[in-house]
Design a protein around this motif. Structure first.
Motif, PDB file in Angstrom:
ATOM      1  N   SER A   1       0.954  -1.167   0.012  1.00  0.00           N
ATOM      2  CA  SER A   1       0.038  -0.014  -0.024  1.00  0.00           C
ATOM      3  C   SER A   1       0.887   1.093   0.116  1.00  0.00           C
ATOM      4  CB  SER A   1      -0.909   0.019   1.066  1.00  0.00           C
ATOM      5  OG  SER A   1      -0.332  -0.092   2.382  1.00  0.00           O
ATOM      6  N   ASP A   2       2.097   1.296   0.795  1.00  0.00           N
ATOM      7  CA  ASP A   2       2.698   2.467   0.713  1.00  0.00           C
ATOM      8  C   ASP A   2       4.350   2.112   0.315  1.00  0.00           C
ATOM      9  OD1 ASP A   2       0.764   4.120   2.016  1.00  0.00           O
ATOM     10  OD2 ASP A   2       1.659   3.297   3.886  1.00  0.00           O
ATOM     11  N   ARG A   3       4.803   1.130  -0.234  1.00  0.00           N
ATOM     12  CA  ARG A   3       6.122   0.801  -0.756  1.00  0.00           C
ATOM     13  C   ARG A   3       5.562   0.107  -1.917  1.00  0.00           C
ATOM     14  NH1 ARG A   3       9.682  -2.489   3.026  1.00  0.00           N
ATOM     15  NH2 ARG A   3       7.887  -3.840   2.961  1.00  0.00           N
TER      16      ARG A   3
ATOM     17  N   ASN B   1       8.002   5.735  -1.377  1.00  0.00           N
ATOM     18  CA  ASN B   1       7.392   5.476  -0.201  1.00  0.00           C
ATOM     19  C   ASN B   1       6.259   6.546  -0.102  1.00  0.00           C
ATOM     20  OD1 ASN B   1       6.695   5.335   2.726  1.00  0.00           O
ATOM     21  ND2 ASN B   1       8.658   6.343   3.010  1.00  0.00           N
ATOM     22  N   ARG B   2       4.910   6.009  -0.230  1.00  0.00           N
ATOM     23  CA  ARG B   2       4.038   7.118  -0.094  1.00  0.00           C
ATOM     24  C   ARG B   2       3.327   7.316   1.438  1.00  0.00           C
ATOM     25  NH1 ARG B   2      -1.667   5.343  -2.832  1.00  0.00           N
ATOM     26  NH2 ARG B   2      -2.123   3.557  -1.402  1.00  0.00           N
ATOM     27  N   GLY B   3       4.169   6.612   2.172  1.00  0.00           N
ATOM     28  CA  GLY B   3       3.496   6.586   3.653  1.00  0.00           C
ATOM     29  C   GLY B   3       4.160   7.781   4.271  1.00  0.00           C
TER      30      GLY B   3
END
Length: 206
Positions: free
Chosen positions: A133-135, A152-154
């Motif tokens: 989901s984030d990587r 990395n969208r976290g």
């Protein structure tokens, strides 16, 4: 249409509201479903600095996948706007661009130069190493050219423990976006990436 057709991945165009309107949370509007009407009723502006980081992630993606990236004017500086005609505001230049907009433009410039210099980014194979989901991580390869792309969208720092063979055996990789270098030994590398960041690692010559 297959790899023989020159398709264009894009972040925005004249038919849709600007990417930044969504990234900043102005759209969808809870009070008005018609995105064109939003543009007439409200003056949208970018208030959340993280929206610019989301835009950079999007640009990293479209510049490192198949196809010919298409840039709609103003997206490279983070212009916002609701539905047509609010998505056709006058272009901004000079001091009107702002620090965040300049940062996006520099990001796009670095990506464009990397794509021009590395055929792996426009003709190479693409193999996913990690998809969460984030990587997200993938390798592109064309002949001897190799590129490692990370996302990395976290909201926190992300760690990547990667096995990169057969594309990478051993050597030094450098991120064209940030200049950081990582060492690959026996096909393995560990990378830490800050929040809302992407990286495009290129193998350095011996």
């Amino acid at each position: 249409y297959g790899r023989t057709a020159l398709m264009s991945p894009l972040v925005g165009n004249h038919d849709k509201p600007r990417f930044m309107a969504y990234a900043d949370g102005d759209l969808p509007d809870p009070d008005e479903a018609d995105e064109e009407e939003v543009g007439w009723k409200k003056q949208l502006s970018v208030e959340d600095a993280s929206a610019y980081e989301k835009l950079k992630l999007a640009f990293t993606f479209i510049f490192t996948i198949d196809g010919v990236p298409m840039l709609y004017y103003g997206d490279e500086i983070g212009m916002t706007g609701a539905g047509d005609p609010d998505n056709r505001r006058r272009m901004r230049f000079g001091d009107a661009v702002g620090t965040e907009g300049q940062s996006v433009r520099e990001h796009v410039s670095l990506l464009a130069h990397a794509r021009r210099e590395h055929p792996a980014l426009y003709m190479g194979s693409r193999r996913a190493l990690l998809a969460e989901s984030d990587r997200y991580a993938y390798v592109r390869a064309y002949g001897a050219d190799r590129v490692l792309v990370l996302f990395n969208r976290g909201g926190g720092e992300a760690r990547f423990d990667l096995y990169l063979e057969p594309e990478f055996g051993s050597g030094l990789l450098e991120d064209v976006l940030g200049g950081e270098a990582i060492q690959v030994d026996g096909g393995r590398a560990t990378v830490s990436l800050g929040p809302m960041r992407s990286a495009v690692y290129i193998l350095q010559d011996d």
